[in-house]
Motif scaffolding. Structure first.
Motif, PDB file in Angstrom:
ATOM      1  N   LYS A 127       0.844  -1.193   0.000  1.00 37.20           N
ATOM      2  CA  LYS A 127       0.000   0.000   0.000  1.00 37.20           C
ATOM      3  C   LYS A 127       0.876   1.238   0.000  1.00 37.20           C
ATOM      4  CE  LYS A 127      -3.524  -0.488   2.670  1.00 37.20           C
ATOM      5  NZ  LYS A 127      -4.409  -0.493   3.873  1.00 37.20           N
ATOM      6  N   ASP A 128       0.498   2.235  -0.762  1.00 38.84           N
ATOM      7  CA  ASP A 128       1.204   3.520  -0.886  1.00 38.84           C
ATOM      8  C   ASP A 128       2.443   3.441  -1.766  1.00 38.84           C
ATOM      9  OD1 ASP A 128       0.546   4.163   2.602  1.00 38.84           O
ATOM     10  OD2 ASP A 128      -0.646   4.722   0.851  1.00 38.84           O
ATOM     11  N   ARG A 129       2.808   2.236  -2.225  1.00 36.51           N
ATOM     12  CA  ARG A 129       3.953   2.107  -3.148  1.00 36.51           C
ATOM     13  C   ARG A 129       3.533   1.555  -4.499  1.00 36.51           C
ATOM     14  NH1 ARG A 129       7.933  -1.405  -2.084  1.00 36.51           N
ATOM     15  NH2 ARG A 129       6.592  -2.809  -0.878  1.00 36.51           N
ATOM     16  N   PHE A 130       2.528   0.703  -4.517  1.00 38.43           N
ATOM     17  CA  PHE A 130       2.070   0.084  -5.750  1.00 38.43           C
ATOM     18  C   PHE A 130       0.716   0.664  -6.134  1.00 38.43           C
ATOM     19  CE2 PHE A 130       4.360  -4.316  -5.296  1.00 38.43           C
ATOM     20  CZ  PHE A 130       5.552  -3.662  -5.079  1.00 38.43           C
ATOM     21  N   THR A 131       0.481   0.750  -7.437  1.00 37.16           N
ATOM     22  CA  THR A 131      -0.796   1.234  -7.942  1.00 37.16           C
ATOM     23  C   THR A 131      -1.277   0.330  -9.057  1.00 37.16           C
ATOM     24  OG1 THR A 131      -0.182   3.527  -7.434  1.00 37.16           O
ATOM     25  CG2 THR A 131      -2.037   3.180  -8.934  1.00 37.16           C
ATOM     26  N   ILE A 132      -2.513  -0.118  -8.952  1.00 39.06           N
ATOM     27  CA  ILE A 132      -3.107  -0.933 -10.001  1.00 39.06           C
ATOM     28  C   ILE A 132      -4.021  -0.041 -10.840  1.00 39.06           C
ATOM     29  CG2 ILE A 132      -5.068  -1.726  -8.598  1.00 39.06           C
ATOM     30  CD1 ILE A 132      -4.770  -4.460 -10.024  1.00 39.06           C
ATOM     31  N   SER A 133      -3.991  -0.249 -12.146  1.00 40.71           N
ATOM     32  CA  SER A 133      -4.847   0.527 -13.032  1.00 40.71           C
ATOM     33  C   SER A 133      -5.294  -0.374 -14.178  1.00 40.71           C
ATOM     34  CB  SER A 133      -4.114   1.755 -13.563  1.00 40.71           C
ATOM     35  OG  SER A 133      -2.959   1.376 -14.294  1.00 40.71           O
ATOM     36  N   ARG A 134      -6.243   0.144 -14.960  1.00 44.18           N
ATOM     37  CA  ARG A 134      -6.785  -0.676 -16.046  1.00 44.18           C
ATOM     38  C   ARG A 134      -6.783   0.137 -17.330  1.00 44.18           C
ATOM     39  NH1 ARG A 134     -11.102  -4.472 -15.230  1.00 44.18           N
ATOM     40  NH2 ARG A 134     -11.918  -3.219 -13.515  1.00 44.18           N
ATOM     41  N   ALA A 135      -6.511  -0.504 -18.423  1.00 43.25           N
ATOM     42  CA  ALA A 135      -6.610   0.145 -19.720  1.00 43.25           C
ATOM     43  C   ALA A 135      -8.083   0.366 -20.053  1.00 43.25           C
ATOM     44  CB  ALA A 135      -5.957  -0.730 -20.788  1.00 43.25           C
ATOM     45  N   ASN A 136      -8.353   1.316 -20.932  1.00 47.12           N
ATOM     46  CA  ASN A 136      -9.737   1.637 -21.301  1.00 47.12           C
ATOM     47  C   ASN A 136     -10.491   0.429 -21.854  1.00 47.12           C
ATOM     48  OD1 ASN A 136      -9.523   4.278 -20.489  1.00 47.12           O
ATOM     49  ND2 ASN A 136      -8.925   5.016 -22.521  1.00 47.12           N
ATOM     50  N   ALA A 137      -9.781  -0.426 -22.517  1.00 52.26           N
ATOM     51  CA  ALA A 137     -10.418  -1.611 -23.090  1.00 52.26           C
ATOM     52  C   ALA A 137     -10.794  -2.635 -22.029  1.00 52.26           C
ATOM     53  CB  ALA A 137      -9.485  -2.258 -24.116  1.00 52.26           C
ATOM     54  N   LYS A 138     -10.308  -2.431 -20.819  1.00 51.35           N
ATOM     55  CA  LYS A 138     -10.633  -3.250 -19.654  1.00 51.35           C
ATOM     56  C   LYS A 138     -10.079  -4.667 -19.718  1.00 51.35           C
ATOM     57  CE  LYS A 138     -14.498  -0.678 -17.885  1.00 51.35           C
ATOM     58  NZ  LYS A 138     -14.807  -0.600 -16.515  1.00 51.35           N
ATOM     59  N   ASN A 139      -9.339  -5.015 -20.760  1.00 50.33           N
ATOM     60  CA  ASN A 139      -8.784  -6.355 -20.803  1.00 50.33           C
ATOM     61  C   ASN A 139      -7.326  -6.395 -20.357  1.00 50.33           C
ATOM     62  OD1 ASN A 139      -7.856  -4.987 -23.100  1.00 50.33           O
ATOM     63  ND2 ASN A 139      -7.566  -6.889 -24.210  1.00 50.33           N
ATOM     64  N   THR A 140      -6.810  -5.245 -19.931  1.00 47.84           N
ATOM     65  CA  THR A 140      -5.421  -5.173 -19.482  1.00 47.84           C
ATOM     66  C   THR A 140      -5.353  -4.392 -18.179  1.00 47.84           C
ATOM     67  OG1 THR A 140      -4.606  -5.205 -21.762  1.00 47.84           O
ATOM     68  CG2 THR A 140      -3.076  -4.446 -20.074  1.00 47.84           C
ATOM     69  N   VAL A 141      -4.642  -4.938 -17.216  1.00 50.34           N
ATOM     70  CA  VAL A 141      -4.383  -4.197 -15.989  1.00 50.34           C
ATOM     71  C   VAL A 141      -2.874  -4.029 -15.844  1.00 50.34           C
ATOM     72  CG1 VAL A 141      -6.469  -4.873 -14.757  1.00 50.34           C
ATOM     73  CG2 VAL A 141      -4.420  -6.293 -14.564  1.00 50.34           C
ATOM     74  N   PHE A 142      -2.520  -2.981 -15.137  1.00 49.25           N
ATOM     75  CA  PHE A 142      -1.124  -2.658 -14.905  1.00 49.25           C
ATOM     76  C   PHE A 142      -0.864  -2.590 -13.403  1.00 49.25           C
ATOM     77  CE2 PHE A 142      -0.643  -1.636 -19.296  1.00 49.25           C
ATOM     78  CZ  PHE A 142      -1.821  -1.009 -19.665  1.00 49.25           C
ATOM     79  N   LEU A 143       0.351  -2.903 -13.040  1.00 49.99           N
ATOM     80  CA  LEU A 143       0.768  -2.746 -11.646  1.00 49.99           C
ATOM     81  C   LEU A 143       2.017  -1.873 -11.650  1.00 49.99           C
ATOM     82  CD1 LEU A 143       0.136  -3.602  -8.703  1.00 49.99           C
ATOM     83  CD2 LEU A 143       1.892  -5.373  -8.985  1.00 49.99           C
ATOM     84  N   GLN A 144       1.844  -0.628 -11.252  1.00 43.35           N
ATOM     85  CA  GLN A 144       2.972   0.284 -11.143  1.00 43.35           C
ATOM     86  C   GLN A 144       3.594   0.116  -9.772  1.00 43.35           C
ATOM     87  OE1 GLN A 144       4.332   2.463 -13.458  1.00 43.35           O
ATOM     88  NE2 GLN A 144       5.934   2.773 -11.938  1.00 43.35           N
TER      89      GLN A 144
END
Length: 117
Positions: free
Chosen positions: A65-82
Motif C-alpha cells: 500500500k502507498d507504493r504500488f498502484t493498479i490501473s486498467r486500460a480503457n479496453a478493460k482487458n489489461t491491468v497494470f501494476l505500477q
C-alpha cells in the motif's frame, strides 16, 4: 478459453520502479475482477498484492500500500501494476489473475521481479 499473460518483470535496483502488465483474452469482461499475487522464493503460499474490481474500485495488500498502484486500460482487458520505491523484499514471481462470475479463477504464468543492487 480465458487466458492472462503477464509481462514487464525484470531486474531493478532498490528504490527503483517497474510496471507490470497483464493482458487477458477470451472473456466477456463483464463483472470481471483482475489482480496480482506474488510468490517468494522457497514459499508455497502466494501473497495477495492488489485488486481491480469490475467497478474500478481497488484494494492493496498492507506491504505494498502507498507504493504500488493498479490501473486498467480503457479496453478493460489489461491491468497494470505500477511498483515504486521497490525493496529487496519485493523480489518475487508476480502472478496476474482474473475472476469472472460463474467461472474458476484464471492465473497467468508469472513474471519474475528481482530487486537488487
Amino acid at each position: 478459453q480465458v487466458q492472462v499473460v503477464e509481462s514487464g518483470g525484470g531486474l531493478v535496483q532498490p528504490g527503483g520502479s517497474l510496471r507490470l502488465s497483464c493482458a487477458a483474452s477470451g472473456s466477456t469482461f463483464r463483472d470481471v475482477d483482475m489482480g496480482w499475487y506474488r510468490q517468494f522464493a522457497g514459499n508455497e503460499q502466494r501473497e495477495w498484492v492488489a485488486l481491480m474490481r469490475f467497478d474500478d474500485s481497488t484494494g492493496y495488500g498492507e506491504s505494498v500500500k502507498d507504493r504500488f498502484t493498479i490501473s486498467r486500460a480503457n479496453a478493460k482487458n489489461t491491468v497494470f501494476l505500477q511498483m515504486n520505491s521497490l525493496k529487496a523484499e519485493d523480489t518475487a514471481v508476480y502472478y496476474c489473475y482474473l475472476d469472472e462470475k460463474g467461472n474458476s479463477r484464471v492465473w497467468g504464468q508469472g513474471t519474475l521481479v528481482t530487486v537488487s543492487s
